[in-house]
Design a protein around this motif. Structure first.
Motif, PDB file in Angstrom:
ATOM      1  N   GLY A 329       0.804  -1.263  -0.071  1.00  0.00           N
ATOM      2  CA  GLY A 329      -0.028  -0.235   0.355  1.00  0.00           C
ATOM      3  C   GLY A 329       0.205   1.775   0.213  1.00  0.00           C
ATOM      4  N   ASP A 330       1.876   1.266  -0.087  1.00  0.00           N
ATOM      5  CA  ASP A 330       3.089   2.035   0.121  1.00  0.00           C
ATOM      6  C   ASP A 330       3.216   2.540  -1.604  1.00  0.00           C
ATOM      7  N   HIS A 331       2.968   4.725  -1.830  1.00  0.00           N
ATOM      8  CA  HIS A 331       3.851   4.686  -2.941  1.00  0.00           C
ATOM      9  C   HIS A 331       3.564   6.344  -2.559  1.00  0.00           C
ATOM     10  N   VAL A 332       3.791   6.590  -3.748  1.00  0.00           N
ATOM     11  CA  VAL A 332       3.692   8.742  -3.534  1.00  0.00           C
ATOM     12  C   VAL A 332       3.078   9.187  -3.253  1.00  0.00           C
ATOM     13  N   LYS A 333       2.038   9.691  -2.302  1.00  0.00           N
ATOM     14  CA  LYS A 333       0.856  11.115  -2.656  1.00  0.00           C
ATOM     15  C   LYS A 333       0.692  11.617  -3.081  1.00  0.00           C
ATOM     16  N   ASP A 334       1.768  12.593  -3.372  1.00  0.00           N
ATOM     17  CA  ASP A 334       1.752  14.103  -3.831  1.00  0.00           C
ATOM     18  C   ASP A 334       2.801  13.727  -4.807  1.00  0.00           C
ATOM     19  N   LEU A 335       2.793  14.086  -6.507  1.00  0.00           N
ATOM     20  CA  LEU A 335       3.977  14.562  -6.936  1.00  0.00           C
ATOM     21  C   LEU A 335       5.412  14.793  -6.542  1.00  0.00           C
ATOM     22  N   ARG A 336       5.026  16.196  -5.364  1.00  0.00           N
ATOM     23  CA  ARG A 336       5.632  16.591  -4.967  1.00  0.00           C
ATOM     24  C   ARG A 336       6.453  15.872  -4.042  1.00  0.00           C
ATOM     25  N   GLU A 337       6.245  15.083  -3.562  1.00  0.00           N
ATOM     26  CA  GLU A 337       6.428  13.754  -2.627  1.00  0.00           C
ATOM     27  C   GLU A 337       8.302  12.943  -3.357  1.00  0.00           C
ATOM     28  N   ALA A 338       8.294  13.192  -4.807  1.00  0.00           N
ATOM     29  CA  ALA A 338       8.623  12.197  -5.702  1.00  0.00           C
ATOM     30  C   ALA A 338      10.032  12.477  -5.830  1.00  0.00           C
ATOM     31  N   VAL A 339      11.111  12.759  -4.616  1.00  0.00           N
ATOM     32  CA  VAL A 339      12.177  13.455  -4.852  1.00  0.00           C
ATOM     33  C   VAL A 339      13.557  12.741  -4.940  1.00  0.00           C
ATOM     34  N   CYS A 340      14.736  12.830  -5.219  1.00  0.00           N
ATOM     35  CA  CYS A 340      15.649  12.469  -4.520  1.00  0.00           C
ATOM     36  C   CYS A 340      16.187  12.489  -3.282  1.00  0.00           C
ATOM     37  N   SER A 341      17.646  11.910  -2.662  1.00  0.00           N
ATOM     38  CA  SER A 341      18.353  12.502  -1.705  1.00  0.00           C
ATOM     39  C   SER A 341      19.382  11.829  -1.403  1.00  0.00           C
ATOM     40  N   GLN A 342      20.631  12.837  -1.134  1.00  0.00           N
ATOM     41  CA  GLN A 342      22.086  12.069  -1.666  1.00  0.00           C
ATOM     42  C   GLN A 342      21.732  11.056  -0.808  1.00  0.00           C
ATOM     43  N   ARG A 343      21.219  11.341   0.291  1.00  0.00           N
ATOM     44  CA  ARG A 343      21.665  10.972   1.624  1.00  0.00           C
ATOM     45  C   ARG A 343      20.557  10.058   1.778  1.00  0.00           C
ATOM     46  N   PHE A 344      20.490   8.921   2.108  1.00  0.00           N
ATOM     47  CA  PHE A 344      18.987   8.232   1.774  1.00  0.00           C
ATOM     48  C   PHE A 344      19.773   7.094   3.151  1.00  0.00           C
ATOM     49  N   ARG A 345      19.936   6.360   4.387  1.00  0.00           N
ATOM     50  CA  ARG A 345      20.323   5.817   5.021  1.00  0.00           C
ATOM     51  C   ARG A 345      19.815   4.950   5.210  1.00  0.00           C
ATOM     52  N   THR A 346      20.259   3.601   4.786  1.00  0.00           N
ATOM     53  CA  THR A 346      19.789   1.833   5.192  1.00  0.00           C
ATOM     54  C   THR A 346      18.720   1.603   6.088  1.00  0.00           C
ATOM     55  N   ASP A 347      19.230   1.802   7.264  1.00  0.00           N
ATOM     56  CA  ASP A 347      18.392   1.887   8.696  1.00  0.00           C
ATOM     57  C   ASP A 347      17.306   2.344   8.717  1.00  0.00           C
ATOM     58  N   SER A 348      16.601   3.390   7.621  1.00  0.00           N
ATOM     59  CA  SER A 348      15.466   4.779   7.770  1.00  0.00           C
ATOM     60  C   SER A 348      14.751   4.265   6.880  1.00  0.00           C
ATOM     61  N   VAL A 349      14.721   3.261   6.594  1.00  0.00           N
ATOM     62  CA  VAL A 349      14.011   2.417   5.640  1.00  0.00           C
ATOM     63  C   VAL A 349      12.625   1.252   6.368  1.00  0.00           C
ATOM     64  N   TRP A 350      11.799   1.846   6.644  1.00  0.00           N
ATOM     65  CA  TRP A 350      10.849   0.558   7.613  1.00  0.00           C
ATOM     66  C   TRP A 350      10.838  -0.646   6.969  1.00  0.00           C
ATOM     67  N   ILE A 351      10.750  -1.883   6.205  1.00  0.00           N
ATOM     68  CA  ILE A 351      10.437  -2.746   6.187  1.00  0.00           C
ATOM     69  C   ILE A 351       9.118  -3.104   5.922  1.00  0.00           C
ATOM     70  N   ASP A 352       7.811  -2.741   5.903  1.00  0.00           N
ATOM     71  CA  ASP A 352       6.465  -3.114   6.160  1.00  0.00           C
ATOM     72  C   ASP A 352       6.394  -4.602   5.219  1.00  0.00           C
ATOM     73  N   TRP A 353       7.251  -5.165   4.796  1.00  0.00           N
ATOM     74  CA  TRP A 353       7.016  -6.850   3.859  1.00  0.00           C
ATOM     75  C   TRP A 353       7.279  -7.483   4.398  1.00  0.00           C
ATOM     76  N   ARG A 354       8.113  -7.126   5.395  1.00  0.00           N
ATOM     77  CA  ARG A 354       8.779  -8.328   6.325  1.00  0.00           C
ATOM     78  C   ARG A 354       8.184  -8.517   7.854  1.00  0.00           C
ATOM     79  N   ASP A 355       8.178  -9.380   8.228  1.00  0.00           N
ATOM     80  CA  ASP A 355       7.496  -9.809   9.364  1.00  0.00           C
ATOM     81  C   ASP A 355       7.617 -10.316  10.493  1.00  0.00           C
ATOM     82  N   ASP A 356       9.190 -11.201  10.025  1.00  0.00           N
ATOM     83  CA  ASP A 356       9.788 -12.302  10.870  1.00  0.00           C
ATOM     84  C   ASP A 356      10.359 -11.957  11.751  1.00  0.00           C
TER      85      ASP A 356
END
Length: 356
Positions: A329-356
């Motif tokens: 159910g995750d996707h960009v809700k507003d095109l203004r959110e479709a941006v890039c970031s040079q600093r985007f840490r691996t551990d900042s992402v919520w992995i909601d497709w895994r529950d193990d």
């Protein structure tokens, strides 16, 4: 959902590789574990500079803008799709990476989303590598060694995040190898790191020509800039040509890879795992895989790695990770959110497709 499953288009352009991939998750396939994904297209074009030169962001971005439409058309043709109308979701690399190349791909993703009324998903480049590695190799819950031109991290999953156990304190291992290749004027085609590996495979010209380099492991982290400076100075002041290029390449690889194996082994012991997954462009290196296999075998474990189709930056990994997120159910809700970031840490992402 179209054609009996979910189909995603993935666009990757965080560095000098421009990748476009199309993937299908079969209808009813699991999300938390292996989806049985079908790779419909995986096309890549690399911006290559002359020996001794790196790639500048503006020139790399120009390359991506020049090639991306052609690669998308070729990927649709390879996948047997009539147009982007047959795609469920468009996935793009949000970061980390080089700003200008990232931005050039994000603009294309936003444009396609508007033209074809398709949802967008921004993907963490590192997560893309990990999830593609898990999908291809069948690794369930491994300790991950992520080694590339821009990243060097030891990672393990816990409580819906990929936790970083150790990383480089300065430059990434791929960047270290690439920069040293420039000193020796090693060609950039197909990649400087691969050409260093080929030279290293020749072995030392003489046993006594093994070069002792600084070994800078600091707890769970490593530092590479001092090693690079040390071997660069040796190469520039190679009086009488005592050392051949293969001596430098062999010695550098052995030192760097030993450091990576040490911090990975520590993470393996900490999480009580016996699986190691190597991802990222440097993960293709057969000597690194061999050294890691020796360590893991001592623990009655297994090593998992992919070939250049999936370990080198590619669009299919972005499509796969983005589709996992989209199906939750995750996707960009507003095109203004479709941006890039040079600093985007691996551990900042919520992995909601895994529950193990």
């Amino acid at each position: 959902m179209t054609r009996g499953g979910y189909i995603a288009l993935g666009l990757e352009g965080s560095a000098n590789k421009l990748g476009v991939g199309i993937i299908r998750h079969p209808e009813g396939s699991p999300v938390a574990h292996h989806t049985g994904a079908e790779i419909l297209a995986n096309i890549r074009d690399t911006y290559i500079t002359p020996p001794g030169e790196g790639f500048l962001p503006r020139d790399t971005a120009r390359h991506h803008r020049n090639w991306i439409v052609r690669l998308i058309r070729r990927s649709l043709e390879q996948a047997g799709l009539a147009s982007i109308d047959d795609i469920d979701v468009i996935c793009f690399t949000k970061g980390p990476g080089m700003g200008a190349p990232l931005q050039s791909v994000v603009v294309i993703a936003r444009t396609l989303s508007l033209m074809y009324n398709k949802p967008l998903v921004g993907v963490n480049h590192c997560i893309g590598h990990i999830e593609m590695g898990r999908e291809i190799t069948g690794a369930i819950n491994p300790v991950v060694l992520y080694v590339s031109g821009g990243n060097t991290q030891v990672i393990a999953y816990s409580k819906q995040k990929y936790r970083i156990f150790g990383e480089t304190l300065d430059i990434a291992i791929g960047n270290c190898l690439d920069r040293f290749a420039r000193i020796l004027k090693i060609p950039n085609n197909p990649s400087p790191g691969y050409n260093i590996e080929l030279l290293a495979r020749k072995g030392l010209t003489k046993p006594e020509n093994f070069i002792q380099l600084p070994y800078t492991v600091k707890g769970m982290d490593i530092s590479l800039s001092g090693i690079l400076e040390h071997i660069e100075n040796l190469a520039k002041n190679n009086d009488g040509g005592k050392y051949a290029p293969q001596d430098f390449c062999f010695s550098l690889q052995e030192c760097l890879f030993a450091m990576l194996v040490e911090i990975t082994e520590r993470a393996v012991a900490h999480v009580n795992s016996n699986q190691v997954l190597i991802v990222g462009g440097v993960g293709c290196n057969l000597r690194l895989q061999e050294m890691m296999k020796i360590m893991v075998s001592d623990r009655d474990g297994s090593i998992h790695a992919t070939d250049e189709r999936f370990c080198i930056d590619n669009g299919i990994m972005i499509a796969h990770a983005g589709l996992l997120s989209y199906r939750m159910g995750d996707h960009v809700k507003d095109l203004r959110e479709a941006v890039c970031s040079q600093r985007f840490r691996t551990d900042s992402v919520w992995i909601d497709w895994r529950d193990d």
